[in-house]
Design an enzyme around this catalytic site. Structure first.
Site, PDB file in Angstrom:
ATOM      1  N   LYS A 183       0.933  -1.181   0.014  1.00 33.57           N
ATOM      2  CA  LYS A 183      -0.109   0.054  -0.133  1.00 33.57           C
ATOM      3  C   LYS A 183       0.861   1.228  -0.038  1.00 33.57           C
ATOM      4  O   LYS A 183       0.463   2.422  -0.652  1.00 33.57           O
ATOM      5  CB  LYS A 183      -1.005  -0.083   1.287  1.00 33.57           C
ATOM      6  N   HIS A 186       2.151   1.799  -3.614  1.00 30.10           N
ATOM      7  CA  HIS A 186       1.015   2.276  -4.256  1.00 30.10           C
ATOM      8  C   HIS A 186       1.101   3.550  -4.132  1.00 30.10           C
ATOM      9  O   HIS A 186       0.549   4.387  -5.185  1.00 30.10           O
ATOM     10  CB  HIS A 186      -0.280   1.352  -3.624  1.00 30.10           C
ATOM     11  N   ASN A 187       0.955   4.153  -2.851  1.00 31.98           N
ATOM     12  CA  ASN A 187       0.673   5.612  -2.679  1.00 31.98           C
ATOM     13  C   ASN A 187       1.703   6.450  -3.127  1.00 31.98           C
ATOM     14  O   ASN A 187       1.744   7.525  -3.737  1.00 31.98           O
ATOM     15  CB  ASN A 187       0.674   5.853  -1.146  1.00 31.98           C
ATOM     16  N   GLU A 190       1.099   6.751  -6.567  1.00 34.99           N
ATOM     17  CA  GLU A 190       0.050   7.788  -6.625  1.00 34.99           C
ATOM     18  C   GLU A 190       0.627   9.053  -6.567  1.00 34.99           C
ATOM     19  O   GLU A 190      -0.019  10.000  -7.645  1.00 34.99           O
ATOM     20  CB  GLU A 190      -1.185   7.482  -5.646  1.00 34.99           C
TER      21      GLU A 190
END
Length: 477
Positions: A183, A186-187, A190
């Site tokens: 995660k 993932h960020n 992003e």
């Protein structure tokens, strides 16, 4: 006999509330607790007729849950998570499950996993992506922890997650902190996606495009290979008017970006693991520079830039749009390549057996970086011969080769006109360094040997043999 709840949640901020409503809508009874009791009472009152149980104390909350208890914590990362865990544990039975669904640092998750496990309970660090809407309608979920604990949670997590082609956007990532680590990356990706879009916007604004034109450009891009949640919302942002002034809202927003830390964590992780991370590092730096707004305002009147803004080129607007589109697409590929390389490196070091194809698949829906080309990433890493780097997968190699000249022209055009493009430029530098048969690190090694006797390898000797020059020339002064 009073029915026990299937699931419990602590922390009723908007994400927590929406997640509760999501779980309840799938047929599960949910107990809720919030430190501020009035917030819990208001939430229950606003949702009459639902299978919700409001609890005023932690003791009441724990008692209301069926065993093994499944308790998800949605509070601020750091100390608050530890405090909730500490207050819960005396009330639990062996094998009850605590789930941290916030944006915790994965090393904290590893520590908590060990602490909770040694006390006889089970722990899951689950990354949840999709924002408030995703939490309500179906997020992408990245749970880490023991396989046996995942099997207990699987029915709930698969039920509430986003679905793409009928497949739930959740999979067991791996042991310990694996879920929160993925995660975190993932960020970071992003951050990169958002900055790349902002750099495209900055070039277009410098070239004189109106917000109406930008809305049309991004909407058009969202119909093709760049289709994604972030491209779609960007098109809509340019259409939004401020009801008070009638002005485009994007022009009224102060150019000072916030961040919660996951991007910085990702960059620090890449440094620790010696994984090149120029795109995402550039995006984090851009946010930091944006926050230095007062300094920038002073510097804008002191430090000089190009005197001949030259976006009125022979190039048409249509040509510029095409070139920026190709630069954005190529840089986006690099951003994902760097993120996936970090996942690979840490996964190997930790023995997590992370499957990039499965991870890319659950990012296709629910999460902030959901995008059409994640299907291509999934295909690449689930093939018989997965690439050592995303850029070497046939589909992405073709995109990069066809777009690299436009990419160069866009970065050069931005530099010539004083438009900062740290993530476009960092992505291109990474691409060129990665494809270079020879880099200037030979000189760097000579420098290191000169001042520190760090040795070097030679091109005319077998790999793995190291040499030192004893008689470097004397310094003159």
């Amino acid at each position: 006999m009073e029915k026990k709840s299937d699931f419990g949640l602590i922390g009723l901020a908007v994400m927590g509330q929406n997640l509760v409503l999501n779980v309840e809508s799938r047929g599960f009874q949910v107990s809720v607790y919030n430190r501020t009791t009035s917030k819990m009472a208001d939430f229950i009152g606003e949702n009459p007729g639902k299978q919700l149980v409001g609890c005023e104390t932690l003791e009441e909350f724990v008692e209301s849950l069926a065993t093994p208890r499944k308790i998800q914590i949605m509070v601020q990362a750091g100390g608050p998570v530890d405090a909730v865990i500490k207050s819960l544990m005396p009330l639990l039975d062996p094998n009850d499950i605590i789930i941290d669904g916030g944006n915790s640092l994965y090393t904290d998750t590893e520590r908590r996993d060990k602490y909770v496990g040694e006390a006889g309970f089970r722990f899951i660090g689950a990354g949840v992506s999709g924002g408030e809407e995703g939490a309500l309608k179906g997020p992408s979920i990245m749970p880490g922890g023991p396989e046996s604990t995942w099997e207990v949670m699987k029915p709930i997590f698969e039920s509430i997650s986003a679905k793409v082609d009928g497949e739930p956007c959740v999979v067991h990532i791996g042991e310990g902190g694996a879920g929160h680590f993925v995660k975190m990356v993932h960020n970071g990706i992003e951050y990169g996606d958002m900055q790349l879009i902002c750099e495209a916007y900055n070039i277009f604004k410098a070239a004189g495009f109106s917000n109406e034109e930008l809305a049309e450009i991004f909407a058009d891009w969202n119909e093709g290979d760049l289709e994604s949640f972030l491209i779609e919302i960007t098109a809509n942002i340019f259409k939004q008017k401020d009801p008070e002034t009638g002005t485009d809202i994007v022009d009224l927003i102060v150019d000072k970006a916030g961040q919660k830390g996951t991007g910085r964590w990702t960059v620090m992780g890449s440094v620790e693991q010696a994984v090149p991370f120029s795109t995402i590092a550039g995006s984090v730096e851009a946010r930091i520079l944006s926050s230095m707004r007062n300094q920038r305002k002073v510097a804008s009147g002191v430090l000089q830039g190009p005197s001949n803004w030259d976006f009125n080129l022979e190039m048409s607007k249509e040509d510029l749009v095409k070139k920026v589109r190709n630069a954005l697409y190529a840089s986006k590929i690099v951003s994902y390549a760097q993120g996936l390389d970090l996942i690979t490196k840490v996964g190997v070091d930790k023995g997590w057996d992370l499957k990039l194809g499965e991870i890319a698949k659950i990012w296709r829906g629910g999460c902030i970086i959901r995008a059409r080309f994640l299907n291509r990433i999934t295909e690449a890493y689930q093939s018989d011969t997965p690439p050592t780097n995303l850029m070497l997968a046939d589909f992405f190699t073709k995109v990069l080769n066809e777009g690299q000249q436009d990419w160069r022209e866009v970065v050069a055009l931005a530099a010539t006109n004083g438009v900062p493009v740290p993530s476009f430029g960092g992505s291109l530098a990474y691409y060129d360094a990665y494809r270079a048969e020879r880099l200037p690190a030979n000189l760097l090694q000579a420098q290191r040997d000169f001042f520190g006797a760090h040795t070097y390898e030679r091109t005319d000797k077998p790999e793995g043999e190291f040499f030192h020059t004893e008689d470097w020339p004397e310094l003159i002064s």
